[in-house]
Write a protein that holds these residues in place. Structure first.
Motif, PDB file in Angstrom:
ATOM      1  N   THR A  31       5.185  -4.218  11.834  1.00 48.55           N
ATOM      2  CA  THR A  31       6.552  -3.781  11.602  1.00 48.55           C
ATOM      3  C   THR A  31       7.503  -4.922  11.901  1.00 48.55           C
ATOM      4  O   THR A  31       7.382  -5.581  12.937  1.00 48.55           O
ATOM      5  N   ASN A  57      13.183  -2.552   8.518  1.00 47.94           N
ATOM      6  CA  ASN A  57      12.026  -1.912   9.151  1.00 47.94           C
ATOM      7  C   ASN A  57      10.842  -1.795   8.209  1.00 47.94           C
ATOM      8  O   ASN A  57       9.994  -0.912   8.368  1.00 47.94           O
ATOM      9  N   GLN A  58      10.757  -2.670   7.210  1.00 46.68           N
ATOM     10  CA  GLN A  58       9.622  -2.646   6.299  1.00 46.68           C
ATOM     11  C   GLN A  58       8.335  -2.875   7.067  1.00 46.68           C
ATOM     12  O   GLN A  58       8.323  -3.548   8.088  1.00 46.68           O
ATOM     13  N   GLN A  59       7.247  -2.318   6.544  1.00 46.83           N
ATOM     14  CA  GLN A  59       5.947  -2.490   7.164  1.00 46.83           C
ATOM     15  C   GLN A  59       4.993  -3.180   6.205  1.00 46.83           C
ATOM     16  O   GLN A  59       5.114  -3.055   4.984  1.00 46.83           O
ATOM     17  N   LEU A 101       9.600  -9.602   4.715  1.00 49.04           N
ATOM     18  CA  LEU A 101       9.825  -8.226   5.131  1.00 49.04           C
ATOM     19  C   LEU A 101      11.212  -8.173   5.748  1.00 49.04           C
ATOM     20  O   LEU A 101      11.596  -9.028   6.532  1.00 49.04           O
TER      21      LEU A 101
END
Length: 173
Positions: free
Chosen positions: A6, A24-26, A21
């Motif tokens: 994360t 809060n991109q995973q 990223l």
């Protein structure tokens, strides 16, 4: 096995040339083909634009007049007219320069520099290891070769360097 990465503030790229990223991109690391990734600081600059907050607080609370200056790729902090041990040197005060290395405050400053040049009143000579010039911001500084081998990243800062300078000046021979 399921593993996820994360993003918590910086940019992260997958190891296959993918994009950063954000927010809060995973990134799901359990999928085949994603074996590597790199982390990078999101923004980089040419050097310190301002002192770390803890350094500025210390300088302000202790009444230091300072100037943050740049000379090419180097950032310096000039402690303006720092008072010297009474009667020890040929001047009662001097500007003292601390050059902040890349990576400061995690990396220790090395040495300090004075202008005007100081001589010991008792011996009418330069102190030991303080007799070499160093050009910085168009001034010819007196280099005080005093090295720090016990810097503590995350703990030490300008307050530590100032105490080292005060000690070196008091103990100069």
């Amino acid at each position: 096995m399921s593993a996820k990465l994360t993003n918590q503030g910086g940019s992260r790229f997958d190891g296959n040339g993918g994009s950063a990223l954000r927010g809060n991109q995973q990134l799901d690391l359990s999928k085949p083909g994603i074996e590597r990734f790199i982390t990078l600081i999101r923004d980089t600059t040419e050097g310190l634009a301002a002192l770390p907050e803890a350094d500025q607080r210390y300088l302000d609370s202790h009444g230091f007049a300072v100037e943050v200056v740049g000379d090419g790729m180097h950032t310096g902090v000039v402690l303006k007219q720092m008072q010297l041990p009474q009667g020890k040197f040929n001047h009662p005060a001097a500007d003292v320069l601390v050059i902040l290395p890349p990576g400061y405050p995690d990396v220790a400053p090395d040495m300090f520099f004075c202008d005007p040049w100081l001589t010991l009143v008792s011996a009418d000579r330069y102190p030991t290891c303080a007799d070499q010039p160093h050009a910085f911001m168009g001034r010819n500084w007196q280099r005080w070769s005093r090295h720090n081998t016990s810097w503590r990243p995350g703990v030490d800062g300008l307050h530590t360097m100032i105490k080292r300078i005060e000690h070196a000046l008091a103990e100069a021979k």
